[in-house]
Every structure is written in C-alpha cells, then in structure tokens.
Design a protein around this motif. Structure first.
Motif, short mmCIF file in Angstrom:
data_model
loop_
_atom_site.label_atom_id
_atom_site.label_comp_id
_atom_site.label_asym_id
_atom_site.label_seq_id
_atom_site.Cartn_x
_atom_site.Cartn_y
_atom_site.Cartn_z
N PHE A 119 19.52 -12.34 -12.10
CA PHE A 119 18.84 -11.45 -11.16
C PHE A 119 17.34 -11.60 -11.26
CE2 PHE A 119 18.16 -8.66 -14.73
CZ PHE A 119 19.33 -8.74 -15.46
N ASP A 120 16.89 -12.74 -11.82
CA ASP A 120 15.47 -12.96 -11.93
C ASP A 120 14.80 -13.10 -10.56
OD1 ASP A 120 16.80 -15.37 -11.57
OD2 ASP A 120 15.32 -16.52 -12.70
N GLN A 121 15.52 -13.53 -9.54
CA GLN A 121 14.95 -13.63 -8.20
C GLN A 121 15.06 -12.31 -7.44
OE1 GLN A 121 16.84 -16.92 -6.32
NE2 GLN A 121 15.78 -18.43 -7.55
N GLY A 133 16.76 -10.20 0.53
CA GLY A 133 17.87 -11.10 0.78
C GLY A 133 18.99 -10.99 -0.24
N MET A 134 18.73 -10.32 -1.37
CA MET A 134 19.75 -10.16 -2.41
C MET A 134 20.35 -8.76 -2.43
SD MET A 134 18.11 -12.37 -5.52
CE MET A 134 19.61 -12.30 -6.50
N ARG A 183 11.34 -7.03 0.11
CA ARG A 183 10.56 -8.11 0.71
C ARG A 183 11.46 -9.33 0.85
NH1 ARG A 183 7.07 -4.66 1.46
NH2 ARG A 183 5.11 -4.48 0.36
N PHE A 184 11.35 -10.04 1.97
CA PHE A 184 12.06 -11.30 2.09
C PHE A 184 11.31 -12.37 1.32
CE2 PHE A 184 14.24 -9.43 5.78
CZ PHE A 184 15.54 -9.79 5.44
N VAL A 185 12.03 -13.20 0.60
CA VAL A 185 11.43 -14.23 -0.24
C VAL A 185 11.99 -15.58 0.19
CG1 VAL A 185 11.24 -15.12 -2.58
CG2 VAL A 185 11.19 -12.65 -2.18
N HIS A 186 11.12 -16.54 0.32
CA HIS A 186 11.51 -17.91 0.63
C HIS A 186 11.12 -18.77 -0.54
CE1 HIS A 186 12.33 -16.63 4.72
NE2 HIS A 186 11.15 -16.03 4.70
N ASN A 187 12.08 -19.41 -1.16
CA ASN A 187 11.83 -20.23 -2.34
C ASN A 187 11.53 -21.66 -1.90
OD1 ASN A 187 11.72 -21.48 -4.77
ND2 ASN A 187 13.69 -20.72 -5.53
N PHE A 188 10.26 -21.98 -1.81
CA PHE A 188 9.84 -23.30 -1.35
C PHE A 188 10.00 -24.36 -2.44
CE2 PHE A 188 7.42 -20.51 1.52
CZ PHE A 188 7.96 -20.96 2.71
#
Length: 126
Positions: free
Chosen positions: A11-13, A90-91, A115-120
């Motif tokens: 759950f780090d993300q 998102g999670m 917040r929505f997060v995008h992992n680039f």
C-alpha cells in the motif's frame, strides 16, 4: 485453511503524504475480504465497510494488510486506518468495487484528500 487470514499487501502507492493514522477495531463481515484502500465508516466503537451511499459519515481508509473472513459470522480484528492526509484515488474501493468520484469526494469532509496519481516511472523509454 484458516477461517481468518491476513495477507501482506503493498500500500505504499496508496498513501501520498501528510497522513495520520489510528488503530481501531474493524468488523469484517462473513465471507468477505477487506484490502488496503477500502473506505470504512465508524459504527459505534468499531469501523465497518462503507456501503457506498452518498451520505456516509465518519469515513476513513483501511491501510493494513488484507483481511479475509471465511467464517459464517462477522469477526473483529485490530486494524490501522488513515484518518487524514492524501491518498491515491485510483486505489480506493467501496465494498470491493472501485470508488466513484462522488464517493471519493466524501472523504474530503473528513480530512482525507484523494488525488489521482500517474506513475510515469513505469512508462517505456523510447
């Protein structure tokens, strides 16, 4: 197989910073699994799954390892929840399904900012 199992989860993300936590008693319904990111609500002295209504109150987010209850009745377990801070929208889940924008927005009233997060870092470098 055990009636109640706890599985490690990543759950780090889920947690994005400035988070505050609380240790609580979580009531896990019979035959269900609660995973990191599950939206919870307070019911008396315990926390339970949020049911997805648009008027939930006293909301929090489960941040512990997955808990599965294979018994025929609800069980109480000690759990860690997020009561404030930023989380990855998102999670988030409500009763096992992805949270809608409206459901995630309910958390704002309780100090949790989705917040929505995008992992680039996972993009293919071409």
């Amino acid at each position: 197989m055990d009636s109640i199992t706890i599985s490690n989860s990543t759950f780090d993300q889920l947690l994005l910073g400035n988070n505050e936590f609380k240790n609580v008693v979580l009531s896990v319904p019979a035959g269900t699994t609660i995973t990191a990111g599950e939206m919870l609500r307070r019911a008396g002295t315990k926390y339970v799954r949020a049911v997805g209504a648009s008027s939930e109150i006293n909301l929090a987010v489960f941040v512990g390892d997955s808990v599965s209850n294979a018994t025929e009745s609800a069980v109480d377990v000690n759990a860690r929840i997020c009561v404030a801070g930023r989380v990855n929208q998102g999670m988030l889940t409500v009763a096992g399904t992805a949270a809608t924008d409206a459901q995630a927005d309910l958390l704002r009233g309780w100090g949790i900012l989705p917040r929505f997060v995008h992992n680039f870092s996972q993009l293919d470098r071409q």
